[in-house]
Design a protein around this motif. Structure first.
Motif, PDB file in Angstrom:
ATOM      1  N   ASN A  40       0.830  -1.227   0.051  1.00  0.00           N
ATOM      2  CA  ASN A  40      -0.030  -0.019  -0.184  1.00  0.00           C
ATOM      3  C   ASN A  40       0.837   1.268  -0.123  1.00  0.00           C
ATOM      4  O   ASN A  40       0.510   2.287   0.511  1.00  0.00           O
ATOM      5  N   CYS A  41       2.030   1.205  -0.443  1.00  0.00           N
ATOM      6  CA  CYS A  41       2.878   2.504  -0.578  1.00  0.00           C
ATOM      7  C   CYS A  41       2.466   3.317  -1.762  1.00  0.00           C
ATOM      8  O   CYS A  41       1.775   2.820  -2.701  1.00  0.00           O
ATOM      9  N   SER A  42       2.614   4.517  -1.751  1.00  0.00           N
ATOM     10  CA  SER A  42       2.698   5.359  -3.018  1.00  0.00           C
ATOM     11  C   SER A  42       3.907   5.641  -3.377  1.00  0.00           C
ATOM     12  O   SER A  42       4.849   5.642  -2.751  1.00  0.00           O
ATOM     13  N   ILE A  43       4.121   5.842  -4.698  1.00  0.00           N
ATOM     14  CA  ILE A  43       5.393   5.775  -5.403  1.00  0.00           C
ATOM     15  C   ILE A  43       5.560   7.052  -6.382  1.00  0.00           C
ATOM     16  O   ILE A  43       4.663   7.186  -7.001  1.00  0.00           O
ATOM     17  N   THR A  44       6.656   7.759  -6.590  1.00  0.00           N
ATOM     18  CA  THR A  44       6.989   8.483  -7.544  1.00  0.00           C
ATOM     19  C   THR A  44       8.494   8.306  -7.809  1.00  0.00           C
ATOM     20  O   THR A  44       9.382   8.202  -7.055  1.00  0.00           O
ATOM     21  N   PHE A  45       8.614   8.008  -9.196  1.00  0.00           N
ATOM     22  CA  PHE A  45       9.763   7.750  -9.843  1.00  0.00           C
ATOM     23  C   PHE A  45      10.220   9.268 -10.197  1.00  0.00           C
ATOM     24  O   PHE A  45       9.580   9.902 -10.595  1.00  0.00           O
ATOM     25  N   VAL A  46      11.651   9.486  -9.803  1.00  0.00           N
ATOM     26  CA  VAL A  46      12.145  10.721 -10.234  1.00  0.00           C
ATOM     27  C   VAL A  46      13.275  10.405 -11.208  1.00  0.00           C
ATOM     28  O   VAL A  46      14.165   9.499 -10.725  1.00  0.00           O
TER      29      VAL A  46
END
Ligand SMILES: O=c1ccn([C@@H]2O[C@H](COP(=O)(O)OP(=O)(O)O[C@H]3O[C@H](CO)[C@@H](O)[C@H](O)[C@H]3O)[C@@H](O)[C@H]2O)c(=O)[nH]1
Length: 380
Positions: free
Chosen positions: A36-42
Protein backbone atom coordinates in the motif's frame (compact mmCIF):
# COMPACT_ATOMS: atom_id res chain seq x y z
CA UNK A 1 6.07 12.35 5.48
CA UNK A 2 4.39 9.24 6.70
CA UNK A 3 2.58 9.02 10.03
CA UNK A 4 2.95 5.60 11.68
CA UNK A 5 -0.21 4.15 10.10
CA UNK A 6 -0.42 6.12 6.87
CA UNK A 7 1.04 4.49 3.74
CA UNK A 8 4.68 5.28 3.01
CA UNK A 9 5.40 7.50 0.00
CA UNK A 10 8.56 6.18 -1.63
CA UNK A 11 10.67 8.18 -4.09
CA UNK A 12 12.65 5.98 -6.48
CA UNK A 13 15.60 7.42 -8.40
CA UNK A 14 16.63 4.91 -11.06
CA UNK A 15 20.05 5.52 -12.56
CA UNK A 16 19.89 5.87 -16.38
CA UNK A 17 19.27 2.83 -18.56
CA UNK A 18 16.22 0.65 -19.14
CA UNK A 19 17.94 -2.22 -17.36
CA UNK A 20 17.79 -0.14 -14.19
CA UNK A 21 14.30 1.22 -14.64
CA UNK A 22 12.54 -2.08 -15.39
CA UNK A 23 13.38 -3.97 -12.18
CA UNK A 24 12.56 -0.87 -10.11
CA UNK A 25 9.20 -0.65 -11.87
CA UNK A 26 8.55 -4.24 -10.74
CA UNK A 27 9.62 -3.34 -7.19
CA UNK A 28 7.30 -0.31 -7.27
CA UNK A 29 4.35 -2.48 -8.30
CA UNK A 30 5.01 -4.86 -5.40
CA UNK A 31 5.28 -1.96 -2.95
CA UNK A 32 1.94 -0.59 -4.17
CA UNK A 33 0.03 -3.86 -4.39
CA UNK A 34 1.39 -5.68 -1.38
CA UNK A 35 2.31 -2.83 0.98
CA UNK A 36 0.00 0.00 0.00
CA UNK A 37 2.92 2.41 -0.58
CA UNK A 38 2.62 5.32 -2.96
CA UNK A 39 5.50 5.77 -5.37
CA UNK A 40 7.07 8.58 -7.33
CA UNK A 41 9.81 7.86 -9.85
CA UNK A 42 12.30 10.69 -10.21
CA UNK A 43 14.01 10.06 -13.50
CA UNK A 44 17.28 11.55 -14.67
CA UNK A 45 17.82 11.86 -18.43
CA UNK A 46 20.23 13.27 -21.00
CA UNK A 47 17.47 14.12 -23.48
CA UNK A 48 13.80 13.62 -23.92
CA UNK A 49 12.51 10.35 -22.43
CA UNK A 50 12.94 7.39 -24.77
CA UNK A 51 10.03 5.49 -26.28
CA UNK A 52 10.95 2.52 -24.14
CA UNK A 53 10.99 4.56 -20.91
CA UNK A 54 7.62 6.07 -21.74
CA UNK A 55 6.20 2.68 -22.51
CA UNK A 56 7.39 1.12 -19.19
CA UNK A 57 6.20 4.10 -17.14
CA UNK A 58 2.94 4.33 -19.06
CA UNK A 59 2.13 0.71 -18.26
CA UNK A 60 2.35 1.24 -14.48
CA UNK A 61 -0.69 1.65 -12.23
CA UNK A 62 -1.79 5.28 -11.89
CA UNK A 63 -0.75 5.24 -8.24
CA UNK A 64 2.86 5.20 -9.43
CA UNK A 65 3.82 8.64 -10.62
CA UNK A 66 6.90 9.79 -12.45
CA UNK A 67 8.68 13.07 -12.92
CA UNK A 68 11.61 13.64 -15.27
CA UNK A 69 14.52 15.70 -14.06
CA UNK A 70 15.65 18.37 -16.52
CA UNK A 71 17.94 16.73 -19.09
CA UNK A 72 21.66 17.05 -18.56
CA UNK A 73 23.94 18.20 -21.37
CA UNK A 74 26.72 15.63 -21.79
CA UNK A 75 28.11 16.94 -25.07
CA UNK A 76 31.33 18.25 -23.53
CA UNK A 77 32.49 14.88 -22.22
CA UNK A 78 35.62 13.34 -23.77
CA UNK A 79 35.04 10.72 -26.47
CA UNK A 80 36.44 7.87 -24.41
CA UNK A 81 34.25 8.62 -21.41
CA UNK A 82 33.10 5.46 -19.60
CA UNK A 83 29.45 4.68 -19.11
CA UNK A 84 29.80 4.86 -15.30
CA UNK A 85 30.95 8.51 -15.57
CA UNK A 86 28.08 9.37 -17.87
CA UNK A 87 25.56 7.72 -15.56
CA UNK A 88 26.93 9.56 -12.52
CA UNK A 89 26.87 12.93 -14.28
CA UNK A 90 23.34 12.36 -15.52
CA UNK A 91 22.15 11.76 -11.98
CA UNK A 92 24.07 14.70 -10.48
CA UNK A 93 23.87 17.80 -12.74
CA UNK A 94 21.50 20.64 -12.99
CA UNK A 95 20.37 21.48 -16.47
CA UNK A 96 20.66 24.94 -17.88
CA UNK A 97 20.09 23.99 -21.52
CA UNK A 98 16.99 24.57 -23.59
CA UNK A 99 14.37 21.81 -23.35
CA UNK A 100 14.42 19.37 -26.27
CA UNK A 101 10.90 18.37 -27.25
CA UNK A 102 10.96 15.68 -29.98
CA UNK A 103 10.71 17.24 -33.42
CA UNK A 104 10.90 20.84 -32.15
CA UNK A 105 13.70 23.36 -31.94
CA UNK A 106 15.22 23.32 -28.43
CA UNK A 107 13.33 25.87 -26.35
CA UNK A 108 14.30 27.76 -23.23
CA UNK A 109 12.44 26.35 -20.20
CA UNK A 110 11.07 29.82 -19.38
CA UNK A 111 9.26 29.93 -22.74
CA UNK A 112 7.24 26.79 -22.03
CA UNK A 113 3.54 27.13 -21.28
CA UNK A 114 2.68 28.79 -17.96
CA UNK A 115 1.48 25.74 -16.02
CA UNK A 116 4.86 24.06 -16.62
CA UNK A 117 6.67 26.84 -14.76
CA UNK A 118 5.70 26.15 -11.18
CA UNK A 119 5.88 22.54 -10.11
CA UNK A 120 4.24 23.21 -6.77
CA UNK A 121 1.15 24.63 -8.39
CA UNK A 122 -1.89 22.43 -8.99
CA UNK A 123 -1.94 23.58 -12.61
CA UNK A 124 1.37 21.81 -13.16
CA UNK A 125 -0.08 18.54 -11.83
CA UNK A 126 -3.10 18.86 -14.06
CA UNK A 127 -0.86 19.56 -17.02
CA UNK A 128 1.08 16.35 -16.35
CA UNK A 129 -2.11 14.42 -15.75
CA UNK A 130 -3.69 15.46 -19.04
CA UNK A 131 -0.59 15.18 -21.20
CA UNK A 132 0.09 11.67 -19.93
CA UNK A 133 -3.40 10.66 -20.97
CA UNK A 134 -2.90 11.75 -24.59
CA UNK A 135 -1.26 8.43 -25.28
CA UNK A 136 -4.44 6.57 -24.37
CA UNK A 137 -6.23 8.06 -27.38
CA UNK A 138 -6.51 6.11 -30.65
CA UNK A 139 -5.53 9.24 -32.54
CA UNK A 140 -5.28 12.99 -32.13
CA UNK A 141 -6.76 15.67 -34.42
CA UNK A 142 -4.58 18.76 -34.49
CA UNK A 143 -5.66 22.21 -35.62
CA UNK A 144 -2.63 22.83 -37.82
CA UNK A 145 -1.01 21.45 -40.97
CA UNK A 146 2.18 19.52 -41.63
CA UNK A 147 4.09 22.19 -43.57
CA UNK A 148 3.53 24.62 -40.74
CA UNK A 149 4.91 22.29 -38.06
CA UNK A 150 6.95 19.72 -39.92
CA UNK A 151 9.32 18.74 -37.10
CA UNK A 152 6.72 18.43 -34.40
CA UNK A 153 4.32 16.44 -36.56
CA UNK A 154 7.12 13.96 -37.31
CA UNK A 155 8.03 13.81 -33.60
CA UNK A 156 4.37 13.30 -32.72
CA UNK A 157 4.03 10.42 -35.16
CA UNK A 158 6.84 8.61 -33.32
CA UNK A 159 4.97 8.49 -30.00
CA UNK A 160 4.62 4.78 -29.16
CA UNK A 161 1.34 3.10 -29.92
CA UNK A 162 0.70 -0.60 -30.28
CA UNK A 163 4.18 -1.07 -31.66
CA UNK A 164 5.65 -4.47 -31.00
CA UNK A 165 2.40 -6.28 -31.66
CA UNK A 166 3.73 -7.11 -35.15
CA UNK A 167 6.29 -9.53 -33.76
CA UNK A 168 3.80 -11.12 -31.37
CA UNK A 169 1.42 -11.69 -34.29
CA UNK A 170 4.29 -13.19 -36.27
CA UNK A 171 5.14 -15.47 -33.34
CA UNK A 172 1.51 -16.66 -33.25
CA UNK A 173 2.07 -18.19 -36.70
CA UNK A 174 5.30 -20.07 -35.82
CA UNK A 175 5.51 -23.65 -34.51
CA UNK A 176 5.79 -24.20 -30.77
CA UNK A 177 9.28 -23.60 -29.34
CA UNK A 178 10.79 -23.03 -32.79
CA UNK A 179 11.99 -19.42 -32.67
CA UNK A 180 15.36 -18.13 -31.49
CA UNK A 181 14.93 -14.62 -30.08
CA UNK A 182 18.00 -12.43 -30.63
CA UNK A 183 18.36 -9.23 -28.62
CA UNK A 184 21.12 -7.32 -26.89
CA UNK A 185 19.14 -5.51 -24.20
CA UNK A 186 18.47 -1.82 -24.12
CA UNK A 187 21.98 -0.67 -24.91
CA UNK A 188 23.77 -3.37 -26.87
CA UNK A 189 25.22 -2.67 -30.30
CA UNK A 190 27.52 -4.65 -32.62
CA UNK A 191 30.12 -3.61 -35.17
CA UNK A 192 29.14 -3.73 -38.84
CA UNK A 193 31.32 -6.82 -39.42
CA UNK A 194 29.73 -8.58 -36.48
CA UNK A 195 26.22 -7.74 -37.70
CA UNK A 196 27.13 -9.32 -41.04
CA UNK A 197 28.40 -12.50 -39.35
CA UNK A 198 25.35 -12.71 -37.10
CA UNK A 199 22.94 -12.27 -40.01
CA UNK A 200 24.69 -14.87 -42.16
CA UNK A 201 25.02 -17.23 -39.19
CA UNK A 202 21.29 -17.04 -38.48
CA UNK A 203 20.62 -17.66 -42.15
CA UNK A 204 22.99 -20.67 -42.27
CA UNK A 205 21.48 -22.16 -39.11
CA UNK A 206 18.15 -22.60 -40.92
CA UNK A 207 16.41 -21.88 -37.62
CA UNK A 208 13.49 -19.53 -37.20
CA UNK A 209 14.53 -16.28 -35.54
CA UNK A 210 13.24 -12.95 -34.30
CA UNK A 211 16.04 -10.39 -34.23
CA UNK A 212 15.93 -6.95 -32.60
CA UNK A 213 18.47 -5.17 -34.82
CA UNK A 214 20.26 -1.87 -34.21
CA UNK A 215 22.50 0.13 -36.49
CA UNK A 216 26.19 -0.71 -36.00
CA UNK A 217 28.67 0.97 -33.75
CA UNK A 218 32.31 0.05 -34.26
CA UNK A 219 33.60 2.00 -31.25
CA UNK A 220 31.47 0.86 -28.30
CA UNK A 221 29.12 -2.01 -27.57
CA UNK A 222 26.61 -0.01 -25.53
CA UNK A 223 25.83 2.79 -27.98
CA UNK A 224 22.07 2.83 -27.34
CA UNK A 225 22.22 2.53 -23.55
CA UNK A 226 20.66 5.97 -23.07
CA UNK A 227 18.42 6.27 -26.06
CA UNK A 228 17.49 2.69 -27.15
CA UNK A 229 16.62 3.90 -30.66
CA UNK A 230 19.16 3.45 -33.44
CA UNK A 231 20.31 6.67 -35.04
CA UNK A 232 20.07 5.19 -38.51
CA UNK A 233 17.79 2.59 -40.03
CA UNK A 234 19.29 -0.77 -38.91
CA UNK A 235 17.94 -2.47 -42.04
CA UNK A 236 20.46 -0.51 -44.13
CA UNK A 237 23.28 -2.49 -42.52
CA UNK A 238 22.02 -6.02 -43.09
CA UNK A 239 23.77 -8.12 -45.77
CA UNK A 240 22.35 -7.71 -49.26
CA UNK A 241 19.34 -9.94 -49.89
CA UNK A 242 19.29 -11.23 -46.29
CA UNK A 243 15.72 -10.12 -45.54
CA UNK A 244 14.38 -11.64 -48.75
CA UNK A 245 16.24 -14.92 -48.30
CA UNK A 246 15.04 -15.39 -44.71
CA UNK A 247 11.50 -14.11 -45.26
CA UNK A 248 8.90 -16.22 -43.45
CA UNK A 249 11.53 -18.00 -41.37
CA UNK A 250 13.00 -14.90 -39.78
CA UNK A 251 11.70 -11.53 -38.67
CA UNK A 252 13.92 -8.51 -38.02
CA UNK A 253 12.49 -5.63 -35.99
CA UNK A 254 14.29 -2.32 -35.54
CA UNK A 255 15.60 -1.30 -32.09
CA UNK A 256 13.00 -2.64 -29.66
CA UNK A 257 10.58 -5.52 -29.12
CA UNK A 258 8.22 -6.35 -26.23
CA UNK A 259 10.78 -8.75 -24.78
CA UNK A 260 8.93 -10.22 -21.77
CA UNK A 261 5.94 -11.05 -23.98
CA UNK A 262 8.23 -12.50 -26.67
CA UNK A 263 10.00 -14.70 -24.11
CA UNK A 264 6.74 -15.95 -22.62
CA UNK A 265 5.28 -16.73 -26.07
CA UNK A 266 4.98 -20.45 -26.73
CA UNK A 267 6.75 -20.18 -30.10
CA UNK A 268 9.96 -18.86 -28.53
CA UNK A 269 12.37 -21.72 -27.88
CA UNK A 270 15.72 -19.97 -27.34
CA UNK A 271 17.21 -16.58 -26.54
CA UNK A 272 20.50 -15.21 -27.83
CA UNK A 273 21.22 -12.54 -25.24
CA UNK A 274 23.88 -10.08 -24.11
CA UNK A 275 23.23 -11.44 -20.55
CA UNK A 276 21.88 -8.28 -18.94
CA UNK A 277 20.50 -9.38 -15.61
CA UNK A 278 16.89 -8.51 -16.43
CA UNK A 279 17.04 -10.41 -19.70
CA UNK A 280 18.50 -13.34 -17.81
CA UNK A 281 15.72 -13.30 -15.19
CA UNK A 282 12.99 -12.84 -17.79
CA UNK A 283 14.28 -15.86 -19.67
CA UNK A 284 14.44 -17.93 -16.49
CA UNK A 285 10.86 -16.97 -15.58
CA UNK A 286 9.74 -18.11 -19.04
CA UNK A 287 11.93 -21.23 -19.06
CA UNK A 288 13.76 -20.25 -22.27
CA UNK A 289 17.36 -21.57 -22.62
CA UNK A 290 20.08 -19.19 -23.68
CA UNK A 291 22.93 -18.48 -26.04
CA UNK A 292 25.16 -16.03 -24.21
CA UNK A 293 26.87 -13.15 -26.02
CA UNK A 294 28.13 -10.72 -23.34
CA UNK A 295 29.05 -7.21 -24.47
CA UNK A 296 29.85 -4.87 -21.55
CA UNK A 297 29.22 -4.09 -17.86
CA UNK A 298 29.03 -7.28 -15.73
CA UNK A 299 27.65 -9.37 -18.60
CA UNK A 300 30.71 -11.64 -18.89
CA UNK A 301 30.24 -12.63 -15.24
CA UNK A 302 26.59 -13.43 -15.90
CA UNK A 303 27.57 -15.46 -18.97
CA UNK A 304 30.10 -17.37 -16.91
CA UNK A 305 27.53 -18.22 -14.27
CA UNK A 306 24.93 -19.25 -16.86
CA UNK A 307 27.26 -21.56 -18.77
CA UNK A 308 29.63 -22.85 -16.07
CA UNK A 309 27.60 -22.87 -12.89
CA UNK A 310 23.89 -23.28 -13.52
CA UNK A 311 24.44 -24.58 -17.07
CA UNK A 312 21.38 -23.20 -18.83
CA UNK A 313 23.24 -21.64 -21.75
CA UNK A 314 25.57 -22.30 -24.68
CA UNK A 315 28.32 -19.87 -25.65
CA UNK A 316 29.73 -19.24 -29.13
CA UNK A 317 33.48 -18.70 -29.39
CA UNK A 318 35.08 -15.67 -30.99
CA UNK A 319 37.78 -16.31 -33.60
CA UNK A 320 41.25 -14.77 -33.65
CA UNK A 321 40.03 -11.40 -34.97
CA UNK A 322 37.58 -11.03 -32.07
CA UNK A 323 34.52 -11.67 -34.23
CA UNK A 324 32.11 -14.52 -33.68
CA UNK A 325 31.98 -16.10 -37.11
CA UNK A 326 28.91 -17.15 -39.08
CA UNK A 327 29.67 -20.92 -38.92
CA UNK A 328 30.07 -20.77 -35.15
CA UNK A 329 26.80 -18.85 -34.79
CA UNK A 330 24.99 -21.31 -37.05
CA UNK A 331 26.36 -24.31 -35.10
CA UNK A 332 25.47 -22.92 -31.69
CA UNK A 333 21.99 -21.83 -32.85
CA UNK A 334 21.34 -25.31 -34.27
CA UNK A 335 22.82 -26.86 -31.14
CA UNK A 336 20.46 -24.97 -28.86
CA UNK A 337 17.32 -25.41 -30.91
CA UNK A 338 17.82 -29.00 -32.13
CA UNK A 339 20.90 -30.61 -30.59
CA UNK A 340 21.48 -32.87 -27.59
CA UNK A 341 23.35 -30.14 -25.73
CA UNK A 342 20.35 -27.86 -26.32
CA UNK A 343 18.06 -30.49 -24.83
CA UNK A 344 20.18 -30.64 -21.66
CA UNK A 345 20.20 -26.86 -21.08
CA UNK A 346 16.49 -26.67 -21.91
CA UNK A 347 15.66 -29.26 -19.25
CA UNK A 348 17.72 -27.43 -16.64
CA UNK A 349 15.99 -24.19 -17.56
CA UNK A 350 12.63 -25.90 -17.09
CA UNK A 351 13.59 -26.76 -13.49
CA UNK A 352 14.72 -23.18 -12.89
CA UNK A 353 11.44 -21.86 -14.30
CA UNK A 354 9.56 -23.88 -11.70
CA UNK A 355 11.83 -22.61 -8.94
CA UNK A 356 11.24 -19.02 -10.12
CA UNK A 357 7.46 -19.56 -10.12
CA UNK A 358 7.64 -20.77 -6.50
CA UNK A 359 9.56 -17.64 -5.48
CA UNK A 360 7.14 -15.32 -7.28
CA UNK A 361 4.10 -16.93 -5.71
CA UNK A 362 5.30 -16.51 -2.13
CA UNK A 363 5.22 -13.38 -0.03
CA UNK A 364 8.64 -11.73 0.04
CA UNK A 365 9.59 -11.47 3.73
CA UNK A 366 12.45 -9.00 3.26
CA UNK A 367 10.25 -6.61 1.27
CA UNK A 368 7.54 -6.73 3.94
CA UNK A 369 10.12 -5.92 6.59
CA UNK A 370 11.44 -2.98 4.53
CA UNK A 371 7.92 -1.60 3.95
CA UNK A 372 7.17 -1.94 7.68
CA UNK A 373 10.31 0.04 8.55
CA UNK A 374 9.47 2.80 6.06
CA UNK A 375 5.97 3.01 7.44
CA UNK A 376 7.18 3.40 11.01
CA UNK A 377 10.02 5.74 10.16
CA UNK A 378 9.93 9.02 12.09
CA UNK A 379 10.73 11.91 9.74
CA UNK A 380 12.06 15.24 10.89
O1 LIG B 1 14.04 -4.87 -27.43
C1 LIG B 1 14.06 -4.86 -26.19
C2 LIG B 1 15.26 -4.84 -25.45
C3 LIG B 1 15.18 -4.85 -24.07
N1 LIG B 1 13.97 -4.89 -23.46
C4 LIG B 1 13.91 -4.89 -21.99
O2 LIG B 1 14.94 -4.10 -21.45
C5 LIG B 1 15.50 -4.71 -20.30
C6 LIG B 1 16.97 -4.87 -20.54
O3 LIG B 1 17.59 -5.13 -19.32
P1 LIG B 1 18.93 -5.99 -19.18
O4 LIG B 1 18.77 -7.30 -19.83
O5 LIG B 1 19.31 -6.03 -17.75
O6 LIG B 1 19.98 -5.24 -20.06
P2 LIG B 1 20.57 -3.72 -20.00
O7 LIG B 1 19.53 -2.75 -20.31
O8 LIG B 1 21.74 -3.76 -20.88
O9 LIG B 1 20.97 -3.58 -18.45
C7 LIG B 1 22.02 -2.93 -17.75
O10 LIG B 1 21.67 -3.12 -16.37
C8 LIG B 1 21.60 -4.49 -15.93
C9 LIG B 1 21.26 -4.46 -14.44
O11 LIG B 1 20.01 -3.94 -14.18
C10 LIG B 1 22.91 -5.18 -16.13
O12 LIG B 1 22.79 -6.56 -15.81
C11 LIG B 1 23.35 -5.04 -17.60
O13 LIG B 1 24.63 -5.63 -17.77
C12 LIG B 1 23.41 -3.56 -17.97
O14 LIG B 1 23.79 -3.45 -19.34
C13 LIG B 1 14.78 -6.04 -20.12
O15 LIG B 1 13.80 -5.90 -19.12
C14 LIG B 1 14.13 -6.30 -21.47
O16 LIG B 1 12.90 -7.00 -21.38
C15 LIG B 1 12.80 -4.92 -24.16
O17 LIG B 1 11.70 -4.95 -23.60
N2 LIG B 1 12.89 -4.90 -25.52
Amino acid sequence: MAQPDSPAHVAILPSPGMGHLIPLAELAKRLVHQHNCSITFVIPTDGSPSKAQRSVLGSLPTTIRSVFLPPVNLSDLPEDVKIETTISLTVAREMKEPVKIPGCLPIDGGELLDPAQDRKNDAYKWLLYHTKRYRLAEGVMVNSFTDLEKGSSTGFARVPGVEGSECLKWLDDQPHGSVLFVSFGSGGTLSLDQITELALGLEMSEQRFLWVARSPNDAVSNATFFSVDSHEDPFNFLPKGFLERTKGRGLVVPSWAPQPQVLSHGSTGGFLTHCGWNSTLESVVSGVPLIVWPLYAEQKMNAWMLTQDIKVALRPKASGNGLIGREEIANVARGLMEGEEGKRVRNRMKDLKEAAARVLSTEDGSLSELARRWKNQKWN
